[in-house]
Design a protein around this motif. Structure first.
Motif, short mmCIF file in Angstrom:
data_model
loop_
_atom_site.label_atom_id
_atom_site.label_comp_id
_atom_site.label_asym_id
_atom_site.label_seq_id
_atom_site.Cartn_x
_atom_site.Cartn_y
_atom_site.Cartn_z
N THR A 270 0.83 -1.21 0.00
CA THR A 270 0.00 0.00 0.00
C THR A 270 0.86 1.25 0.00
N ALA A 271 1.91 1.26 0.80
CA ALA A 271 2.80 2.42 0.84
C ALA A 271 3.47 2.65 -0.50
N SER A 272 3.89 1.58 -1.16
CA SER A 272 4.51 1.70 -2.48
C SER A 272 3.49 2.22 -3.49
N ALA A 273 2.27 1.68 -3.45
CA ALA A 273 1.22 2.14 -4.36
C ALA A 273 0.89 3.60 -4.13
N ARG A 274 0.86 4.03 -2.87
CA ARG A 274 0.55 5.42 -2.57
C ARG A 274 1.64 6.36 -3.10
N ARG A 275 2.88 5.97 -2.98
CA ARG A 275 3.96 6.80 -3.50
C ARG A 275 3.87 6.91 -5.02
N ALA A 276 3.43 5.85 -5.67
CA ALA A 276 3.31 5.87 -7.12
C ALA A 276 2.22 6.82 -7.60
N GLN A 277 1.27 7.15 -6.72
CA GLN A 277 0.19 8.04 -7.13
C GLN A 277 0.68 9.47 -7.38
N ARG A 278 1.88 9.79 -6.96
CA ARG A 278 2.44 11.10 -7.29
C ARG A 278 2.62 11.25 -8.79
N VAL A 279 2.73 10.10 -9.48
CA VAL A 279 2.87 10.10 -10.94
C VAL A 279 1.59 9.60 -11.61
N LEU A 280 1.04 8.47 -11.14
CA LEU A 280 -0.10 7.86 -11.81
C LEU A 280 -1.40 8.63 -11.59
N ARG A 281 -1.61 9.11 -10.38
CA ARG A 281 -2.79 9.92 -10.03
C ARG A 281 -4.11 9.24 -10.40
N HIS A 282 -4.27 7.99 -9.99
CA HIS A 282 -5.55 7.31 -10.20
C HIS A 282 -6.61 7.96 -9.31
N PRO A 283 -7.70 8.47 -9.88
CA PRO A 283 -8.70 9.15 -9.04
C PRO A 283 -9.40 8.21 -8.06
N GLU A 284 -9.42 6.90 -8.35
CA GLU A 284 -10.12 5.96 -7.46
C GLU A 284 -9.23 5.39 -6.38
N PHE A 285 -7.99 5.85 -6.28
CA PHE A 285 -7.05 5.17 -5.37
C PHE A 285 -7.51 5.24 -3.92
N GLU A 286 -7.94 6.40 -3.46
CA GLU A 286 -8.36 6.51 -2.06
C GLU A 286 -9.60 5.66 -1.80
N THR A 287 -10.51 5.60 -2.78
CA THR A 287 -11.67 4.73 -2.64
C THR A 287 -11.23 3.27 -2.53
N LEU A 288 -10.25 2.89 -3.35
CA LEU A 288 -9.74 1.52 -3.32
C LEU A 288 -9.18 1.16 -1.95
N THR A 289 -8.37 2.04 -1.38
CA THR A 289 -7.78 1.75 -0.08
C THR A 289 -8.84 1.72 1.03
N GLU A 290 -9.86 2.57 0.90
CA GLU A 290 -10.92 2.56 1.91
C GLU A 290 -11.74 1.27 1.82
N ILE A 291 -12.02 0.80 0.61
CA ILE A 291 -12.72 -0.48 0.45
C ILE A 291 -11.90 -1.61 1.04
N ALA A 292 -10.58 -1.57 0.81
CA ALA A 292 -9.71 -2.59 1.38
C ALA A 292 -9.79 -2.59 2.90
N GLY A 299 -4.15 -4.90 2.52
CA GLY A 299 -3.68 -3.72 1.80
C GLY A 299 -4.02 -3.84 0.33
N VAL A 300 -3.38 -2.99 -0.47
CA VAL A 300 -3.61 -2.99 -1.91
C VAL A 300 -2.27 -2.98 -2.64
N GLN A 301 -2.29 -3.43 -3.88
CA GLN A 301 -1.11 -3.35 -4.75
C GLN A 301 -1.58 -2.87 -6.11
N ILE A 302 -0.67 -2.30 -6.89
CA ILE A 302 -1.02 -1.78 -8.20
C ILE A 302 0.10 -2.11 -9.17
N ALA A 303 -0.20 -1.91 -10.44
CA ALA A 303 0.84 -1.88 -11.45
C ALA A 303 1.37 -0.45 -11.48
N HIS A 304 2.65 -0.28 -11.23
CA HIS A 304 3.21 1.07 -11.17
C HIS A 304 3.36 1.70 -12.55
N SER A 305 3.08 0.92 -13.59
CA SER A 305 3.11 1.47 -14.94
C SER A 305 1.84 1.08 -15.70
#
Length: 375
Positions: A270-292, A299-305
């Protein structure tokens, strides 16, 4: 026989995403003995080699780390995914010029470069003149979601070319060729052990443990599943503070894997995914973590690219895994985040995986971003 290669002998494992290749491939390399009218040793006629490579489900950790010499290296830890993959068939035609290579579908430029590089290396290793041929690719890895579709193509290609020369390249050699073909590569040529991999250099920075702890992953896609143009992403300067944080996460991930602590692993991802949002800026990311959080996930994981993401669950946690997964999927659907598949880390990358609406591979078609059910 060299340190990098040896003759292929092992039986071929049938993969659900591609047609059965018949006799002969190694489950750890995806290659098998060359079969056709000619002999790979003498090069007297066309010889067909086959290769396979799996994909992944994004990353658990990605950033910039320090290698053994204290030098900064971009690195990542991927989350393996059983099921989708790429299949390559390479027909080597002795006597034709090495640049006489055709690729089907014709838009697989990275695989075409990989084929040329692999022909040069394998011909040298086998003591045969390099020759042209035809590469045919099939598979069902979604494109543009950060699941390693191009790397899967490239690795399958390298293995198929090696097979056509009667060789099996070591993973380090496959990694070197993959990086040369596409500038950066996921560690799909390695076994399923969790490793910190320098994707732009094709080398392992650290083996983090023998295996990931058991995880259940609810897959989904962000941004409606639209492919991410990684070349258009802004380039962020990496500071010493950033490197220290990535190194801290690396230590925590090593500890989580070593102790089987899924909660700690989820915190790192989750921490790694959150740091990646500085570049990716997925609008649903906070919703995703709250659902988790509400679903009792680790936690959550993402594709950083890319756009693929996963909600991570500890199967052994109290509360009933089935109930928690169902609640998570229901909440994701309610918030317009398309769910894809639920899988576990117990599955072998070369074995079957539960799929939701998967479609069979369609050979001879141009690569294009698939519809979501293709996940």
């Amino acid at each position: 026989m060299t340190r990098a290669t040896h003759r292929a002998r092992a039986p071929w494992p049938t993969h659900p995403a591609v047609p059965d290749a018949g006799a002969g491939a190694d489950p750890t390399t995806g290659t098998g003995p060359a079969t056709a009218s000619g002999s790979p040793a003498t090069g007297t006629g066309p010889v067909t080699g086959t290769g396979h490579a799996a994909c992944h489900h994004g990353e658990l950790l990605q950033g910039v780390f320090l290698d053994a010499d204290g030098r900064r290296c971009a690195g990542l830890v991927t989350l393996p995914l059983a099921g989708p993959g790429s299949r390559a068939d390479f027909v080597r035609r002795p006597g034709t010029p090495p640049d006489a290579l055709t690729v089907v579908p014709a838009d697989r430029g990275k695989a075409a470069r990989a084929a040329g590089l692999a022909v040069a290396e394998c011909a040298r290793e086998a003591g045969l003149p390099p020759s042209g041929g035809q590469l045919r690719l099939t598979g069902d890895v979604p494109v543009g979601l950060g699941m390693g579709s191009s790397t899967s193509d490239v690795i399958a290609t390298v293995r198929a070319v090696a097979d056509a020369y009667g060789l099996r390249l070591a993973p380090t050699a496959v990694a070197r060729l993959a990086v040369a073909a596409e500038r950066a590569s996921d560690p799909l040529m390695l076994d399923a052990r969790p490793v910190l991999f320098a994707q732009r250099e094709g080398r392992v920075l650290e083996v983090l443990g023998p295996a990931l702890p058991p995880l259940a992953v609810v897959g989904c896609v962000l941004g409606g599943g639209a492919p991410v143009d990684t070349l258009a992403l802004p380039v962020q300067e990496v500071t010493d503070t950033d490197v220290r944080e990535y190194e801290r996460l690396r230590v925590l991930l090593r500890r989580a894997i070593g102790s089987g602590d899924v909660r700690l692993l989820g915190r790192v991802a989750t921490a790694s995914a959150r740091r990646a949002q500085r570049v990716l800026r997925h609008p649903e990311f906070e919703t995703l973590t709250e659902i988790a959080r509400r679903s009792g996930a680790a936690g959550v994981q993402i594709a950083h690219s890319g756009a693929v993401a996963g909600v991570l669950f500890d199967p052994a946690a109290p509360g009933g895994l089935r109930r928690r997964v169902h609640a998570c999927r229901h909440a994701l659907d309610a918030h317009g985040i398309p769910t894809t598949r639920t899988f576990t880390t117990k599955e072998s990358p070369d074995g079957p995986a539960h799929r939701r609406g998967d479609r069979p591979a369609r050979p001879h078609t141009s690569r294009r971003p698939p519809r979501l059910p293709a996940l």
